[in-house]
Design an enzyme around this catalytic site. Sequence first.
Site, short mmCIF file in Angstrom:
data_model
loop_
_atom_site.label_atom_id
_atom_site.label_comp_id
_atom_site.label_asym_id
_atom_site.label_seq_id
_atom_site.Cartn_x
_atom_site.Cartn_y
_atom_site.Cartn_z
CG HIS A 2 40.82 29.23 31.89
ND1 HIS A 2 40.26 30.17 31.08
CD2 HIS A 2 39.93 29.01 32.90
CE1 HIS A 2 39.07 30.51 31.56
NE2 HIS A 2 38.85 29.83 32.67
CD GLU A 54 43.15 27.94 26.84
OE1 GLU A 54 42.28 28.01 25.97
OE2 GLU A 54 42.89 27.75 28.05
CB CYS A 66 38.20 32.27 27.86
SG CYS A 66 39.62 32.92 28.76
#
Length: 147
Positions: free
Chosen positions: A54, A56, A79
């Site tokens: 992801h 991040e 998430c």
Amino acid sequence: MSPADADQDWMRRAIALAQAQVGLTGGNPSVGCVIVSGGEAVGEAATAPGGRPHAEEQALDRAGDAARGATAYVTLEPCGRRSSGAPSCGERLAQAGVARVVIACEDPSVLAAGLGLDPLRDAGVAIEAGVLREEAAGLYGGYRPRR
């Protein structure tokens, strides 16, 4: 430059990162993340091809210790849970010690909406939602979260 203008500029950078990955992230949405400390980007990324890692995760890895006390600009709510059991992006941002998270769009999944923000709130991280929501919304028009 006002703080609101700076927030918009950094979010536009996150949106541009996400736009470059649209269509390449499998079943996952394309997300952009920019971590800013002292007025400088210390880590930035978009969701990788195929959907992992992801945005991040990658931005935090690039920022390292500079993430502590920083602001993270994320185009979609981080998430809140991972099928692998690994820490979620919300948990990783909190563990890294970011002081503030600015998001453009909330997670559209009824099963996930708000879950990514819970670990941030629990850690005392300031959260601002809706910055450039309309500009970022086009990234997620075709995203259909798994239920």
